[in-house]
Design a protein around this motif. Structure first.
Motif, PDB file in Angstrom:
ATOM      1  N   THR A   1       0.397  -1.084   0.148  1.00  0.00           N
ATOM      2  CA  THR A   1      -0.313   0.011   0.383  1.00  0.00           C
ATOM      3  C   THR A   1       0.473   0.822   0.028  1.00  0.00           C
ATOM      4  N   GLY A   2       0.737   2.116  -0.948  1.00  0.00           N
ATOM      5  CA  GLY A   2       0.834   3.313  -1.122  1.00  0.00           C
ATOM      6  C   GLY A   2       2.227   3.812  -2.020  1.00  0.00           C
ATOM      7  N   ILE A   3       2.243   2.397  -2.322  1.00  0.00           N
ATOM      8  CA  ILE A   3       3.638   2.000  -3.591  1.00  0.00           C
ATOM      9  C   ILE A   3       2.937   3.093  -4.835  1.00  0.00           C
ATOM     10  N   GLU A   4       1.744   2.985  -5.431  1.00  0.00           N
ATOM     11  CA  GLU A   4       2.176   4.328  -6.186  1.00  0.00           C
ATOM     12  C   GLU A   4       2.379   5.477  -6.505  1.00  0.00           C
ATOM     13  N   GLU A   5       1.501   6.202  -5.112  1.00  0.00           N
ATOM     14  CA  GLU A   5       1.745   7.355  -4.407  1.00  0.00           C
ATOM     15  C   GLU A   5       3.419   7.766  -4.409  1.00  0.00           C
ATOM     16  N   LEU A   6       4.097   6.381  -4.373  1.00  0.00           N
ATOM     17  CA  LEU A   6       5.513   6.415  -4.192  1.00  0.00           C
ATOM     18  C   LEU A   6       6.107   6.637  -5.407  1.00  0.00           C
ATOM     19  N   LYS A   7       5.392   5.811  -5.920  1.00  0.00           N
ATOM     20  CA  LYS A   7       6.162   6.438  -7.987  1.00  0.00           C
ATOM     21  C   LYS A   7       5.674   7.404  -8.461  1.00  0.00           C
ATOM     22  N   ASN A   8       4.290   8.110  -7.691  1.00  0.00           N
ATOM     23  CA  ASN A   8       4.410  10.170  -8.527  1.00  0.00           C
ATOM     24  C   ASN A   8       4.926  10.330  -8.246  1.00  0.00           C
ATOM     25  N   THR A   9       5.956   9.498  -6.940  1.00  0.00           N
ATOM     26  CA  THR A   9       6.161  11.129  -5.943  1.00  0.00           C
ATOM     27  C   THR A   9       7.812  10.995  -7.315  1.00  0.00           C
ATOM     28  N   LEU A  10       8.344  10.186  -7.430  1.00  0.00           N
ATOM     29  CA  LEU A  10       8.722   9.948  -7.688  1.00  0.00           C
ATOM     30  C   LEU A  10       9.178  10.602  -9.582  1.00  0.00           C
ATOM     31  N   LEU A  11       8.126  10.598 -10.080  1.00  0.00           N
ATOM     32  CA  LEU A  11       7.794  11.187 -11.358  1.00  0.00           C
ATOM     33  C   LEU A  11       7.955  12.417 -11.560  1.00  0.00           C
ATOM     34  N   SER A  12       7.541  13.208 -10.132  1.00  0.00           N
ATOM     35  CA  SER A  12       7.730  14.229 -10.092  1.00  0.00           C
ATOM     36  C   SER A  12       8.751  15.146  -9.923  1.00  0.00           C
ATOM     37  N   PHE A  13       9.610  13.923  -9.585  1.00  0.00           N
ATOM     38  CA  PHE A  13      11.277  15.117 -10.000  1.00  0.00           C
ATOM     39  C   PHE A  13      12.342  15.160 -11.046  1.00  0.00           C
ATOM     40  N   VAL A  14      10.702  14.888 -12.141  1.00  0.00           N
ATOM     41  CA  VAL A  14      11.462  14.842 -13.241  1.00  0.00           C
ATOM     42  C   VAL A  14      10.378  15.289 -14.325  1.00  0.00           C
ATOM     43  N   ASN A  15      10.975  16.516 -14.881  1.00  0.00           N
ATOM     44  CA  ASN A  15      10.495  17.321 -15.575  1.00  0.00           C
ATOM     45  C   ASN A  15       9.874  16.659 -17.524  1.00  0.00           C
ATOM     46  N   THR A  16       8.090  16.040 -17.474  1.00  0.00           N
ATOM     47  CA  THR A  16       8.271  15.493 -18.480  1.00  0.00           C
ATOM     48  C   THR A  16       7.551  15.978 -19.451  1.00  0.00           C
ATOM     49  N   GLY A  17       6.953  17.200 -18.916  1.00  0.00           N
ATOM     50  CA  GLY A  17       6.533  18.847 -19.929  1.00  0.00           C
ATOM     51  C   GLY A  17       7.007  18.482 -20.716  1.00  0.00           C
ATOM     52  N   ALA A  18       8.552  18.692 -21.245  1.00  0.00           N
ATOM     53  CA  ALA A  18       9.072  19.111 -22.563  1.00  0.00           C
ATOM     54  C   ALA A  18       8.872  17.324 -23.114  1.00  0.00           C
ATOM     55  N   LEU A  19       8.875  16.816 -22.465  1.00  0.00           N
ATOM     56  CA  LEU A  19       8.206  15.390 -23.653  1.00  0.00           C
ATOM     57  C   LEU A  19       7.075  15.044 -23.893  1.00  0.00           C
ATOM     58  N   ARG A  20       6.143  15.730 -23.160  1.00  0.00           N
ATOM     59  CA  ARG A  20       4.558  15.408 -23.352  1.00  0.00           C
ATOM     60  C   ARG A  20       4.476  17.032 -24.747  1.00  0.00           C
TER      61      ARG A  20
END
Length: 467
Positions: A375-394
Motif C-alpha cells: 500500500t502507498g506504492i503508487e503514491e511513491l511512484k508518482n512522487t518519483l515521477l514528479s522529480f522528472v520534468n516530463t512536460g517537454a516530453l509530453r
C-alpha cells in the motif's frame, strides 16, 4: 572518403532464431548476391526492380545452403544510399556463417561496427545527429528514450540546428562582405535584425542546453538509493516496487551486505533502484564494507528514499533522522530526499497525522507505505515521477540526450555571447566575424557539416555490427 568495397554483416542479433537477416551494401552487392542466389522462378536478380523481394536458394557449386527471401534496394533509394541486398535465411547459426563465408569468398568484406550507418551519413542519407539517434533507438529500453530517439532520427533536433545555422550563415556572409569594403565604411548587415537573430539563437540554445538535464536521465535512467537503518524494510520495498522477490528478506538485521540494483519503468521513464546495506555501527567487517558502499551509492543517486520503521519512531529517533538527512542535504543540496515511513498499515490515522506534522517542521517530505502489504506504492511512484520534468516530453519538444551535442551547444552559446558583446560594444566587423565563424563551426559539429575521421571513428565504434 567513402569506401567503395561491398560490405556484409549479420543484421539481426547473433545466435539461433527463427529468421536471420544478412545485409550486403556497396557497388557490387547485387552482382555478388546474384552469383550465389538461384530464384525459384529463374529470374535474374541483377535486372529486377528496386524494392522487390524474391524467393530462391543460396547455392554454391550445386550445394544448396538454404531457401531464402532476397530483398533488393538499388541506389540511391536505400538506407546507405548504395545498392543494398538483404538475405532473410533460417536462423541456424551454422546457416548464417555458411552464407556469410560464401559472400566473403565472392568478394565482399566484413563490415565494421556502424559501417552501414556511416555510409548512410557519408552519402547524405542522414546527418550526424540522426545517425547517432539510430544507436540511441537500438539501445532504448523505455517509452521515453524511444520517443526522443525517434524524434531525433526524423531530424527534429538537426532541423532546428540547421535553421539557426543557415540564418547565422546569411548574416555572416554580409559581415564578411563588409570586410571586403572596409575602406568604404559601409554596413550590409542590418544591426537591428542581427540583434534579433542573436536573441533568438540564445533563447533556443539555452532551451536545448537546459533540456539535457531531462534528456540525460531519460536516456540513462534515474538512480534512486533506498537507505535507512537495518531491518526497516528496504529489501521488502524494492521487491514491492519491482513486484518480484528480487532481494533477500529476513528478520535478521544486516541481511543485505551489498547493494542490489534493478530497474523499473514508470510511465515510460526508467528508474534504477539501489537497495543498500543498512546504516548502523557494526564490527562486522563485511557489513562495514556494505555500509561504506551505501554512502557511495547515495553520492551517485539522484533521488534518496530514506526508509524508516514508523512503529519505532520516537522524539529521539526523529531528531536522529533529521541529523542524518541534513548530512546528505549539506553535501548534496540539490538531491531530493523523501522520507518513506514503512509499516504504516499498523498505525492509526491520528498517528500518521502526527508523524506528518512533525516531519513537516523538519522540512522533510513524507510518504507512508506498507511495503509488505504493497500500500502507498503508487503514491511513491508518482512522487518519483514528479522529480522528472516530463512536460517537454509530453509537448514533443526537442530534448538533448547526447553529451557531444551538449558540449557543442555550450561552446556555440559561448561564441554567440561574444558576438552579442561585440555588437553591443560596436566592435569592428572583423572581430565579430571570428566569433561567428566559431559559432558556425560548433553548429556544424552537431550535424556533421564539420567532422573528421577521428570524430566519426569514435561515434560509429559504439554501434553494433550490422547497423
Amino acid at each position: 572518403m567513402i569506401n567503395q568495397e561491398t560490405i556484409v554483416a549479420l543484421a539481426t542479433p547473433s545466435g539461433a532464431g527463427a529468421i536471420a537477416v544478412i545485409r550486403l551494401s556497396g557497388n557490387d552487392a547485387i552482382t555478388i548476391a546474384s552469383e550465389v542466389f538461384e530464384s525459384v522462378s529463374g529470374k535474374n536478380i541483377a535486372s529486377q526492380k528496386t524494392h522487390t523481394i524474391h524467393l530462391g536458394h543460396i547455392v554454391d557449386n550445386g550445394k544448396i545452403f538454404d531457401q531464402v527471401l532476397l530483398s533488393i534496394f538499388k541506389n540511391p533509394n536505400s538506407y546507405t544510399g548504395e545498392d543494398v541486398v538483404e538475405i532473410s535465411c533460417h536462423g541456424s547459426t551454422f546457416i548464417q556463417q555458411q552464407i556469410i563465408q560464401l559472400l566473403l569468398r565472392k568478394g565482399a568484406k566484413m563490415a565494421q561496427a556502424g559501417e552501414f550507418t556511416l555510409r548512410a551519413f557519408l552519402n547524405g542519407k542522414l546527418d550526424l545527429s540522426q545517425a547517432e539517434a539510430v544507436a540511441d533507438l537500438i539501445s532504448s529500453d523505455n517509452e521515453a528514450s524511444h520517443q526522443i530517439a525517434m524524434q531525433q532520427m526524423r531530424g527534429g533536433f538537426s532541423n532546428e540546428i540547421a535553421k539557426l545555422r543557415e540564418e547565422l550563415l546569411n548574416f555572416a556572409s554580409l559581415i564578411e562582405l563588409e570586410l571586403d569594403f572596409a575602406e568604404e565604411d559601409v554596413e550590409f548587415a542590418d544591426r537591428t535584425q542581427f540583434a534579433e537573430l542573436l536573441n533568438r539563437i540564445e533563447f533556443v540554445l539555452k532551451r536545448l542546453i537546459d533540456s539535457f538535464a531531462v534528456g540525460n536521465v531519460i536516456k540513462n535512467g534515474i538512480p534512486v538509493a533506498i537507505v535507512g537503518e537495518p531491518n526497516v524494510g528496504k529489501s521488502t520495498l524494492l521487491n514491492a516496487l519491482l513486484n518480484e522477490e528480487r532481494a533477500i528478506v529476513s528478520d535478521i538485521a544486516g541481511t543485505t551486505r551489498d547493494t542490489i540494483e534493478d530497474e523499473l519503468v514508470i510511465e515510460g521513464i526508467g528508474f534504477r533502484f539501489i537497495d543498500t546495506a543498512g546504516i548502523r555501527e557494526t564490527k562486522d567487517v563485511v557489513e562495514s564494507i556494505g555500509i561504506q558502499k551505501t554512502f557511495e551509492k547515495i553520492e551517485q543517486a539522484q533521488v534518496v528514499l530514506f526508509l524508516v520503521d514508523s512503529l519505532q519512531l520516537t522524539v529521539d529517533s526523529l531528531k536522529s533522522l533529521k541529523v542524518e538527512t541534513e548530512k546528505i542535504k549539506n553535501k548534496f543540496p540539490q538531491k531530493p530526499i523523501v522520507v518513506v515511513a514503512n509499516k504504516a498499515d499498523l498505525l492509526t490515522e491520528a498517528q500518521i497525522s502526527s508523524l506528518e506534522e512533525q516531519l513537516t517542521t523538519y522540512n522533510l517530505q513524507l510518504i507512508t507505505i506498507s511495503a509488505k502489504q504493497k500500500t502507498g506504492i503508487e503514491e511513491l511512484k508518482n512522487t518519483l515521477l514528479s522529480f522528472v520534468n516530463t512536460g517537454a516530453l509530453r509537448n514533443n519538444e526537442t530534448i538533448v540526450t547526447n553529451t557531444r551535442h551538449y558540449d557543442s551547444l555550450l561552446k556555440a552559446l559561448e561564441e554567440i555571447t561574444k558576438v552579442r558583446f561585440g555588437l553591443d560594444q560596436n566592435l569592428s566587423s572583423d572581430l565579430m566575424a571570428i566569433d561567428i565563424r566559431q559559432a558556425l563551426f560548433h553548429f556544424g559539429e552537431i550535424t556533421g557539416q564539420v567532422s573528421n575521421d577521428e570524430l566519426l571513428g569514435n561515434i560509429f565504434a559504439n554501434f553494433c555490427i550490422g547497423k
